[in-house]
Scaffold this active site. Structure first.
Site, mmCIF file in Angstrom:
data_model
loop_
_atom_site.group_PDB
_atom_site.id
_atom_site.type_symbol
_atom_site.label_atom_id
_atom_site.label_comp_id
_atom_site.label_asym_id
_atom_site.label_seq_id
_atom_site.Cartn_x
_atom_site.Cartn_y
_atom_site.Cartn_z
ATOM 1 N N ARG A 93 5.354 -3.262 -1.534
ATOM 2 C CA ARG A 93 5.324 -4.451 -0.678
ATOM 3 C C ARG A 93 6.730 -4.774 -0.212
ATOM 4 N NH1 ARG A 93 2.048 -9.603 -2.675
ATOM 5 N NH2 ARG A 93 3.933 -9.866 -3.887
ATOM 6 N N THR A 120 8.345 -9.395 4.265
ATOM 7 C CA THR A 120 7.064 -9.591 4.966
ATOM 8 C C THR A 120 5.876 -9.602 4.013
ATOM 9 O OG1 THR A 120 6.668 -7.219 5.236
ATOM 10 C CG2 THR A 120 7.991 -8.318 6.939
ATOM 11 N N ASP A 142 5.262 -9.322 -12.245
ATOM 12 C CA ASP A 142 5.325 -8.075 -11.474
ATOM 13 C C ASP A 142 4.822 -6.921 -12.350
ATOM 14 O OD1 ASP A 142 6.389 -5.539 -10.394
ATOM 15 O OD2 ASP A 142 7.317 -6.854 -8.919
HETATM 16 C C1 PRP Z 1 2.207 -4.524 -6.458
HETATM 17 C C2 PRP Z 1 0.875 -4.182 -7.050
HETATM 18 C C3 PRP Z 1 0.061 -3.872 -5.840
HETATM 19 C C4 PRP Z 1 0.595 -4.838 -4.818
HETATM 20 C C5 PRP Z 1 -0.355 -5.986 -4.694
HETATM 21 O O1 PRP Z 1 2.922 -3.382 -6.124
HETATM 22 O O2 PRP Z 1 0.931 -3.132 -7.974
HETATM 23 O O3 PRP Z 1 0.190 -2.539 -5.384
HETATM 24 O O4 PRP Z 1 1.865 -5.291 -5.310
HETATM 25 O O5 PRP Z 1 0.047 -6.852 -3.701
HETATM 26 P P1 PRP Z 1 -0.789 -7.055 -2.362
HETATM 27 O O6 PRP Z 1 -2.215 -7.218 -2.759
HETATM 28 O O7 PRP Z 1 -0.202 -8.317 -1.802
HETATM 29 O O8 PRP Z 1 -0.549 -5.872 -1.475
HETATM 30 P P2 PRP Z 1 4.420 -3.442 -5.576
HETATM 31 O O9 PRP Z 1 4.419 -3.533 -4.095
HETATM 32 O O10 PRP Z 1 5.164 -4.519 -6.291
HETATM 33 O O11 PRP Z 1 4.975 -2.021 -5.909
HETATM 34 P P3 PRP Z 1 5.282 -1.337 -7.328
HETATM 35 O O12 PRP Z 1 3.953 -1.123 -8.006
HETATM 36 O O13 PRP Z 1 5.929 -0.080 -6.938
HETATM 37 O O14 PRP Z 1 6.169 -2.247 -8.114
HETATM 38 N N1 URA Z 2 2.267 -7.628 -7.318
HETATM 39 C C1 URA Z 2 2.456 -7.865 -8.637
HETATM 40 O O1 URA Z 2 2.903 -6.990 -9.383
HETATM 41 N N2 URA Z 2 2.149 -9.079 -9.104
HETATM 42 C C2 URA Z 2 1.655 -10.059 -8.315
HETATM 43 O O2 URA Z 2 1.385 -11.164 -8.822
HETATM 44 C C3 URA Z 2 1.474 -9.769 -6.954
HETATM 45 C C4 URA Z 2 1.783 -8.547 -6.481
#
Ligand code: PRP
Ligand code: URA
Length: 210
Positions: A105, A109, A201
């Site tokens: 993400r 944005t 997270d």
């Molecule tokens: C997190 C999570 C999802 C996403 C959810 O990943 O594991 O993939 O955010 O958010 P959304 O529903 O708003 O898209 P992140 O982008 O933090 O990446 P990472 O797993 O590499 O830390």
């Molecule tokens: N991604 C995460 O890891 N945690 C949240 O709460 C939302 C997005």
């Protein structure tokens, strides 16, 4: 279909979820718990898999049995955090093939950015379980499932651990055919699009990167 997710309220899942949410839970225990919850969710999510009559010889003689039939399975974790669920699922379905979709993400944005995709060549012939602990805005799940559908898959399930109402709504709008399984449906998103109360997270907590 997705607006009404299957919520697994099994006591073992809810008990483990309590420790996963706890901010004092360390990386090792967090990772183990995510894997264990995924295994328990898999057990429930696969209860409708079709069976076919079979027969084996026990030491005492012939025995009618039932074995899995139908389409083969694939699991597709969304990197990174979805990786934490793979081992638990494979402990239940060791013959499933594993694809990977890399999305993160954007910090400003909050929209998903694609950086990797590798799926089994025969994904169109498989029942697919997409894995990600968190369904927040739904952007990552929507894009990942779109990518999987573009490869021809038509039977897709989404397994998360915590879902937000906003993510469920987005997913059901974009992919009404996809069944969603979760362990909890939380209240809302905060101003940074994190799930509240959530667990923080997920990727950072699984991999110890914060
Ligand atoms: C997190 C999570 C999802 C996403 C959810 O990943 O594991 O993939 O955010 O958010 P959304 O529903 O708003 O898209 P992140 O982008 O933090 O990446 P990472 O797993 O590499 O830390
Ligand atoms: N991604 C995460 O890891 N945690 C949240 O709460 C939302 C997005």
């Amino acid at each position: 279909m997705s607006v009404n997710p299957v919520i697994f309220d099994h006591p073992l899942i809810q008990h483990k979820l309590s420790f996963v949410r706890d901010k004092t839970t360390g990386t090792k225990e967090f990772r183990e718990l995510i894997s264990e919850i995924a295994a328990l969710m898999c057990f429930e999510a696969t209860r409708d898999l079709p069976l076919v009559e079979s027969q084996v010889e026990t030491p005492m003689g012939p025995c009618k049995t039932r074995v899995l039939c139908g389409r083969k399975l694939a699991v597709v974790p969304i990197l990174r955090a979805g990786l934490g669920m793979v081992e638990g699922i494979l402990s239940m379905i060791p013959l499933a093939k594993v694809g990977h979709i890399g999305l993160y993400r954007d910090h400003d944005t909050h929209l998903p950015v694609e950086y990797y995709s590798k799926l089994p060549a025969d994904i169109n012939e498989r029942d697919v379980f997409v894995l990600d602990p968190m369904l927040a805005t739904g952007g990552s799940a929507v894009d990942a499932i779109t990518m999987i559908k573009q490869k021809g898959a038509s039977s897709i399930h989404f397994m998360c651990i915590i879902a937000a109402p906003e993510g469920l709504e987005a997913l059901s709008q974009a992919h009404p055919d996809v069944r969603v399984y979760c362990a909890a449906l939380d209240e809302c998103l905060n101003e940074n699009k994190y799930i509240v109360p959530g667990l923080g997270d997920a990727g950072d907590r699984i991999f110890g990167t914060r």
